[in-house]
Design a protein around this motif. Sequence first.
Motif, PDB file in Angstrom:
ATOM      1  N   TYR A 131      -6.964  11.937  -1.782  1.00 33.36           N
ATOM      2  CA  TYR A 131      -5.837  11.417  -1.003  1.00 33.36           C
ATOM      3  C   TYR A 131      -6.313  10.635   0.209  1.00 33.36           C
ATOM      4  O   TYR A 131      -5.644   9.714   0.679  1.00 33.36           O
ATOM      5  CB  TYR A 131      -4.868  12.541  -0.610  1.00 33.36           C
ATOM      6  CG  TYR A 131      -5.413  13.597   0.313  1.00 33.36           C
ATOM      7  CD1 TYR A 131      -5.996  14.746  -0.185  1.00 33.36           C
ATOM      8  CD2 TYR A 131      -5.311  13.450   1.686  1.00 33.36           C
ATOM      9  CE1 TYR A 131      -6.484  15.712   0.656  1.00 33.36           C
ATOM     10  CE2 TYR A 131      -5.801  14.412   2.535  1.00 33.36           C
ATOM     11  CZ  TYR A 131      -6.394  15.550   2.025  1.00 33.36           C
ATOM     12  OH  TYR A 131      -6.886  16.495   2.858  1.00 33.36           O
ATOM     13  N   LEU A 132      -7.525  10.971   0.738  1.00 35.15           N
ATOM     14  CA  LEU A 132      -8.073  10.184   1.846  1.00 35.15           C
ATOM     15  C   LEU A 132      -8.362   8.749   1.407  1.00 35.15           C
ATOM     16  O   LEU A 132      -8.195   7.802   2.182  1.00 35.15           O
ATOM     17  CB  LEU A 132      -9.349  10.826   2.366  1.00 35.15           C
ATOM     18  CG  LEU A 132      -9.145  12.027   3.271  1.00 35.15           C
ATOM     19  CD1 LEU A 132     -10.472  12.582   3.700  1.00 35.15           C
ATOM     20  CD2 LEU A 132      -8.345  11.628   4.485  1.00 35.15           C
ATOM     21  N   ALA A 133      -8.776   8.597   0.128  1.00 41.38           N
ATOM     22  CA  ALA A 133      -9.037   7.245  -0.369  1.00 41.38           C
ATOM     23  C   ALA A 133      -7.758   6.422  -0.397  1.00 41.38           C
ATOM     24  O   ALA A 133      -7.754   5.248  -0.009  1.00 41.38           O
ATOM     25  CB  ALA A 133      -9.662   7.308  -1.755  1.00 41.38           C
ATOM     26  N   PHE A 134      -6.631   7.056  -0.813  1.00 41.05           N
ATOM     27  CA  PHE A 134      -5.346   6.336  -0.802  1.00 41.05           C
ATOM     28  C   PHE A 134      -4.966   5.933   0.623  1.00 41.05           C
ATOM     29  O   PHE A 134      -4.540   4.800   0.877  1.00 41.05           O
ATOM     30  CB  PHE A 134      -4.242   7.209  -1.401  1.00 41.05           C
ATOM     31  CG  PHE A 134      -4.273   7.274  -2.893  1.00 41.05           C
ATOM     32  CD1 PHE A 134      -3.974   6.146  -3.644  1.00 41.05           C
ATOM     33  CD2 PHE A 134      -4.613   8.438  -3.553  1.00 41.05           C
ATOM     34  CE1 PHE A 134      -4.009   6.198  -5.020  1.00 41.05           C
ATOM     35  CE2 PHE A 134      -4.659   8.485  -4.923  1.00 41.05           C
ATOM     36  CZ  PHE A 134      -4.354   7.361  -5.653  1.00 41.05           C
ATOM     37  N   ILE A 135      -5.145   6.890   1.571  1.00 47.72           N
ATOM     38  CA  ILE A 135      -4.781   6.587   2.967  1.00 47.72           C
ATOM     39  C   ILE A 135      -5.632   5.443   3.500  1.00 47.72           C
ATOM     40  O   ILE A 135      -5.145   4.542   4.190  1.00 47.72           O
ATOM     41  CB  ILE A 135      -4.942   7.855   3.827  1.00 47.72           C
ATOM     42  CG1 ILE A 135      -3.909   8.888   3.419  1.00 47.72           C
ATOM     43  CG2 ILE A 135      -4.785   7.544   5.301  1.00 47.72           C
ATOM     44  CD1 ILE A 135      -4.074  10.204   4.108  1.00 47.72           C
ATOM     45  N   ALA A 136      -6.945   5.437   3.127  1.00 51.52           N
ATOM     46  CA  ALA A 136      -7.829   4.373   3.605  1.00 51.52           C
ATOM     47  C   ALA A 136      -7.377   3.019   3.081  1.00 51.52           C
ATOM     48  O   ALA A 136      -7.343   2.033   3.822  1.00 51.52           O
ATOM     49  CB  ALA A 136      -9.262   4.661   3.173  1.00 51.52           C
ATOM     50  N   GLY A 137      -7.005   2.966   1.798  1.00 53.22           N
ATOM     51  CA  GLY A 137      -6.536   1.704   1.235  1.00 53.22           C
ATOM     52  C   GLY A 137      -5.280   1.221   1.917  1.00 53.22           C
ATOM     53  O   GLY A 137      -5.144   0.038   2.245  1.00 53.22           O
ATOM     54  N   LEU A 138      -4.351   2.157   2.199  1.00 53.98           N
ATOM     55  CA  LEU A 138      -3.095   1.805   2.872  1.00 53.98           C
ATOM     56  C   LEU A 138      -3.360   1.231   4.261  1.00 53.98           C
ATOM     57  O   LEU A 138      -2.852   0.155   4.628  1.00 53.98           O
ATOM     58  CB  LEU A 138      -2.232   3.065   2.961  1.00 53.98           C
ATOM     59  CG  LEU A 138      -0.854   2.930   3.571  1.00 53.98           C
ATOM     60  CD1 LEU A 138      -0.006   2.111   2.634  1.00 53.98           C
ATOM     61  CD2 LEU A 138      -0.248   4.295   3.771  1.00 53.98           C
ATOM     62  N   PHE A 139      -4.233   1.926   5.045  1.00 53.78           N
ATOM     63  CA  PHE A 139      -4.508   1.446   6.387  1.00 53.78           C
ATOM     64  C   PHE A 139      -5.252   0.112   6.373  1.00 53.78           C
ATOM     65  O   PHE A 139      -5.019  -0.744   7.226  1.00 53.78           O
ATOM     66  CB  PHE A 139      -5.314   2.482   7.174  1.00 53.78           C
ATOM     67  CG  PHE A 139      -4.465   3.516   7.827  1.00 53.78           C
ATOM     68  CD1 PHE A 139      -3.687   3.201   8.925  1.00 53.78           C
ATOM     69  CD2 PHE A 139      -4.423   4.809   7.346  1.00 53.78           C
ATOM     70  CE1 PHE A 139      -2.894   4.151   9.522  1.00 53.78           C
ATOM     71  CE2 PHE A 139      -3.620   5.754   7.928  1.00 53.78           C
ATOM     72  CZ  PHE A 139      -2.856   5.432   9.018  1.00 53.78           C
ATOM     73  N   GLY A 140      -6.146  -0.068   5.382  1.00 51.21           N
ATOM     74  CA  GLY A 140      -6.860  -1.342   5.287  1.00 51.21           C
ATOM     75  C   GLY A 140      -5.906  -2.489   5.081  1.00 51.21           C
ATOM     76  O   GLY A 140      -5.990  -3.527   5.751  1.00 51.21           O
ATOM     77  N   ALA A 141      -4.943  -2.309   4.159  1.00 46.35           N
ATOM     78  CA  ALA A 141      -3.984  -3.380   3.895  1.00 46.35           C
ATOM     79  C   ALA A 141      -3.110  -3.645   5.108  1.00 46.35           C
ATOM     80  O   ALA A 141      -2.840  -4.800   5.459  1.00 46.35           O
ATOM     81  CB  ALA A 141      -3.126  -3.006   2.695  1.00 46.35           C
ATOM     82  N   LEU A 142      -2.666  -2.571   5.800  1.00 43.69           N
ATOM     83  CA  LEU A 142      -1.815  -2.767   6.977  1.00 43.69           C
ATOM     84  C   LEU A 142      -2.564  -3.496   8.083  1.00 43.69           C
ATOM     85  O   LEU A 142      -2.027  -4.418   8.718  1.00 43.69           O
ATOM     86  CB  LEU A 142      -1.326  -1.409   7.500  1.00 43.69           C
ATOM     87  CG  LEU A 142      -0.219  -0.746   6.694  1.00 43.69           C
ATOM     88  CD1 LEU A 142       0.090   0.618   7.270  1.00 43.69           C
ATOM     89  CD2 LEU A 142       1.024  -1.607   6.738  1.00 43.69           C
ATOM     90  N   LEU A 143      -3.839  -3.112   8.315  1.00 48.39           N
ATOM     91  CA  LEU A 143      -4.635  -3.764   9.357  1.00 48.39           C
ATOM     92  C   LEU A 143      -4.835  -5.240   9.039  1.00 48.39           C
ATOM     93  O   LEU A 143      -4.751  -6.101   9.916  1.00 48.39           O
ATOM     94  CB  LEU A 143      -5.989  -3.063   9.479  1.00 48.39           C
ATOM     95  CG  LEU A 143      -6.923  -3.536  10.580  1.00 48.39           C
ATOM     96  CD1 LEU A 143      -6.236  -3.426  11.911  1.00 48.39           C
ATOM     97  CD2 LEU A 143      -8.173  -2.710  10.594  1.00 48.39           C
TER      98      LEU A 143
END
Lengths: 81, 88, 164
Positions: B65-77
Motif C-alpha cells: 500500500y505504500l507503493a500505491f501512496i508513493a505513486g499517488l503523491f508522485g502524480a500529484l506533485l
Amino acid sequence: MDIIEGVIGFIALLMVFRIFLTRSRARKLLYLCCLSFCISALIALYVKSPMGGIVAIIYFISSTLTSNAIAYTIEQVKDIE
Amino acid sequence: MVNIILLYLISLITSIVVALLLKVPILPKKKPIRFSFETSIVFPTPILALGIEAILRNLFGNYIYLAFIAGLFGALLSKYADKLFGEV
Amino acid sequence: MEILDIIKLIIAGIICWINFVLIDTYFGLPEKPGVLGAKTIGEKIKEIGGNLNGGYFMGNIVCSPDASAGTLLASIMNYLMGVKGGLIAALLVWIGNRLCADPGYAGTIGALTITLIIYLLHPIIGAKYFVGGMILAIFSIQGFEHKYASILLGKIAKKMNRGE
C-alpha cells in the motif's frame, strides 16, 4: 586517512587559497562552487549514514541557491552603476 | 529482489494512471522540450514516484500500500509543481 | 595497493567527466544563460579570453544544480544507501532545480545515469571512487584554468550543435 579523503581535502584547501588570490568577484563564484562540491563530498564521507547524505544534498542545494542570488545581485549592481 | 522490483513497478504504474486521470500532458507542448517548464507524464512523474517510493520504503518497510501512496503523491506533485514552485 | 586506488580514482573521474559534460551539453547549458547571474559569469570568462558558450556552461553550473550536482549527489547516496539512494538523490535534485528556476532535465537524468553506471560497475570500482572522481572532474573545469576549460567546452558544444 584514506586516499580519497586526502585528495578531496587537498583540492578544498587549494580552492580556499585561490578564492583569496582572485581579484574578480564573478570568478570567485566559480572557485566557490568547486569548494562546495568538496565540502559536500567530505560531509558524506565522514558522516557515514543516510542522514549524512541528506545533509550533504541540503548543503549543496542551498549553496547553489546562495550563489544564484549573489550572481543575480552582481548583475543588478552593474546595471545601477 | 523480485519483490522490490514489483514494488517499484506498482508505484510507477500507479503514478502514470493517476497522472492520466489528472490530465497531465504526455509530452510538453512547448518546443524545444529541453527549455520547457511544463511537467509531463514522460519526464518528471515516474522519477518523482520512484524517489518517494524509495524514501517511504527506507522509512517504513516493504509494503504494497505504500507503493500505491508513493505513486499517488508522485502524480500529484508533478501535476501541481507549477503552483508549488511558481513560474520562472 | 596505493597505485591501484589511484588508477581506479582516475578512471572513475574520466567516467564522471564524460557523463556530466555530455548530458549538460545535450540539454542546452551552453546555448543560453538560464538565469541572469550565469550571463555575468559568461561575459567575465569572455573578457579573460575564453569562449562565451563555455562561459555560459560554467555559469549555469554555478547558478543551479545541473548534471554535475546530480552526478556527485547520486554517487554519494549510492555509496551510503545503494541503488535506492540514487533514486532519492534524483528526487531531491529535481526539487532543488525547481527552486533555482531551472526545468530540471539535466540534473535528474545525470543522477539516474550515474546510478546505472555505478550499479553496473560496482564489482570493479566502488561508489566511493566515483565521489572522489567527480571532485577531480569538477576541479578540472571550475578550479584549474578557466580560459582553456571554457574553450574546450565551447568546442564540445559546437560539435553537438548547441551553440554557435
